[in-house]
Motif scaffolding. Structure first.
Motif, PDB file in Angstrom:
ATOM      1  N   GLN A 273       0.822  -1.199   0.000  1.00  9.60           N
ATOM      2  CA  GLN A 273       0.000   0.000   0.000  1.00  9.60           C
ATOM      3  C   GLN A 273       0.862   1.256   0.000  1.00  9.60           C
ATOM      4  O   GLN A 273       0.492   2.274  -0.584  1.00  9.60           O
TER       5      GLN A 273
ATOM      6  N   GLY B 215       0.728   4.159  -2.947  1.00  9.53           N
ATOM      7  CA  GLY B 215       0.625   5.597  -2.726  1.00  9.53           C
ATOM      8  C   GLY B 215       1.757   6.359  -3.394  1.00  9.53           C
ATOM      9  O   GLY B 215       1.565   7.453  -3.926  1.00  9.53           O
TER      10      GLY B 215
ATOM     11  N   TRP C  67      -5.428  -3.606   0.866  1.00  7.25           N
ATOM     12  CA  TRP C  67      -5.716  -2.166   0.987  1.00  7.25           C
ATOM     13  C   TRP C  67      -6.635  -1.892   2.182  1.00  7.25           C
ATOM     14  O   TRP C  67      -7.609  -2.614   2.425  1.00  7.25           O
TER      15      TRP C  67
ATOM     16  N   PRO D 243      -6.763   4.738   4.647  1.00 10.31           N
ATOM     17  CA  PRO D 243      -5.773   5.494   5.423  1.00 10.31           C
ATOM     18  C   PRO D 243      -6.424   6.544   6.310  1.00 10.31           C
ATOM     19  O   PRO D 243      -7.519   7.033   6.028  1.00 10.31           O
TER      20      PRO D 243
ATOM     21  N   ALA E 117      -6.069  10.424   8.041  1.00 12.99           N
ATOM     22  CA  ALA E 117      -5.647  11.692   7.430  1.00 12.99           C
ATOM     23  C   ALA E 117      -4.126  11.820   7.414  1.00 12.99           C
ATOM     24  O   ALA E 117      -3.528  12.242   6.419  1.00 12.99           O
TER      25      ALA E 117
ATOM     26  N   GLN F  84      -1.976   9.369   7.405  1.00 12.92           N
ATOM     27  CA  GLN F  84      -1.427   8.401   6.456  1.00 12.92           C
ATOM     28  C   GLN F  84      -1.592   8.888   5.015  1.00 12.92           C
ATOM     29  O   GLN F  84      -0.698   8.718   4.188  1.00 12.92           O
ATOM     30  N   TRP F  85      -2.738   9.511   4.718  1.00 10.87           N
ATOM     31  CA  TRP F  85      -2.913  10.096   3.384  1.00 10.87           C
ATOM     32  C   TRP F  85      -1.839  11.155   3.128  1.00 10.87           C
ATOM     33  O   TRP F  85      -1.257  11.214   2.033  1.00 10.87           O
TER      34      TRP F  85
ATOM     35  N   LEU G 209       1.474   9.412   2.446  1.00 11.44           N
ATOM     36  CA  LEU G 209       1.480   8.820   1.109  1.00 11.44           C
ATOM     37  C   LEU G 209       1.659   9.885   0.036  1.00 11.44           C
ATOM     38  O   LEU G 209       2.427   9.709  -0.921  1.00 11.44           O
ATOM     39  N   ALA G 210       0.943  11.000   0.207  1.00 14.13           N
ATOM     40  CA  ALA G 210       1.088  12.106  -0.744  1.00 14.13           C
ATOM     41  C   ALA G 210       2.509  12.652  -0.714  1.00 14.13           C
ATOM     42  O   ALA G 210       3.096  12.960  -1.760  1.00 14.13           O
TER      43      ALA G 210
END
Length: 294
Positions: free
Chosen positions: A45, A49, A205, A208, A210, A212-213, A216-217
């Motif tokens: 995962q 990302g 999957w 995520p 917030a 974790q997002w 990843l971003a």
């Protein structure tokens, strides 16, 4: 790749920026893999990302720059990206279980494996000094793996596997060189990578948080920025000149790991990293001499 007006200082600045960004992606992967930002993420995962947000970043750049796109060699792109995706996934798994500096140092074996694989796959000839460089780097990896029942780092095998896969990726990159524009290679690489990563991530999957997002971003954006800096550095100086500066990724990785996780490299880590870097630097210098020789 056709060089622009040679500008070594700019090339060095770009490659140092790229190394800082690459180390940043790995520390974010470690935060995700160790559960600091929520439930621990599966490395599949994390790599998904990475490709998702890298492609979004490069896609936004393409919308602004509107680069000319030629017909890509999908066979080479799929081969290159499959091995690159596998390598980065194993690296993200490794950093969750071992010091970031150790995993980073082992990853520097990828040009060594690329050299070894180029013998049967590309028919390249390897001289004695390049064999010495390869053997030196491999000895350094053995030191970092700490062979012994109480000290052996199993996670180091993940990093070693990542280096092997990324070494194979280098073979495909050599075949793609001068065939397509650099930005197109990055764009297609991340598009194909997202397809592969999406298929692989389905069974593991999870939604995520917030934080974790955001991580990843951050991984995707930093990787896209690092790739852009790297390509532009290569356009301003020979690869053999630029490559040794990329080894400073190890310094950034050690600093990030120390500041965030309080991990300080021990003497074995420093020794192993020094041996690997010595071998990798010798390999880069011999490559430079080989290209400059008539």
């Amino acid at each position: 790749m056709t060089l622009r007006a040679p500008n070594p200082p700019i090339a060095i600045a770009l490659i140092l920026t790229a190394t800082a960004f690459i180390a940043g992606t790995m520390i974010l992967a470690k935060l995700l893999g160790t559960g600091v930002l929520g439930p621990p993420f599966h490395p599949l995962q994390v790599s998904h990302g990475r490709f998702l947000f890298a492609l979004l970043t490069l896609g936004a750049m393409a919308a602004v720059l509107r680069p000319q796109i030629r017909k890509p060699d999908l066979r080479l792109h799929i081969g290159r990206t499959a091995f690159g995706w596998g390598g980065v996934t194993l690296m993200f798994a490794a950093v969750a279980f071992m010091p970031l500096s150790d995993a980073t140092a082992i990853s520097f074996l990828n040009p060594v494996f690329g050299m070894l694989l180029a013998i049967p796959l590309l028919g390249e000839k390897v001289g004695p000094w390049r064999w010495v460089a390869a053997a030196t780097a491999l000895i350094g990896a053995l030191v970092l793996l700490r062979p012994g029942p109480e000290t052996f780092q199993i996670a180091g095998l993940l990093a070693l596997g990542a280096a092997v896969l990324m070494g194979i990726e280098l073979i495909f990159i050599k075949k793609l060189a001068n065939r397509e524009p650099p930005f197109q290679i990055l764009l297609v690489n991340n598009a194909v990578g997202l397809c592969i990563a999406t298929l692989a991530v389905v069974p593991v999957w999870t939604m995520p948080t917030a934080g974790q997002w955001a991580a990843l971003a951050g991984i995707g954006v930093l990787m896209a920025a690092a790739q852009t800096c790297f390509v532009n550095a290569m356009a301003r100086a020979d690869a053999s000149f630029v490559t040794p500066f990329s080894y400073l990724t190890l310094v950034f990785a050690a600093v990030y790991d120390g500041v965030i996780f309080g991990v300080v490299p021990d003497r074995i880590s420093v020794l192993g990293a020094f041996i690997i870097l010595s071998g990798a630097t010798l390999l880069a210098l011999r490559e430079r001499k080989r290209k400059n020789s008539p």
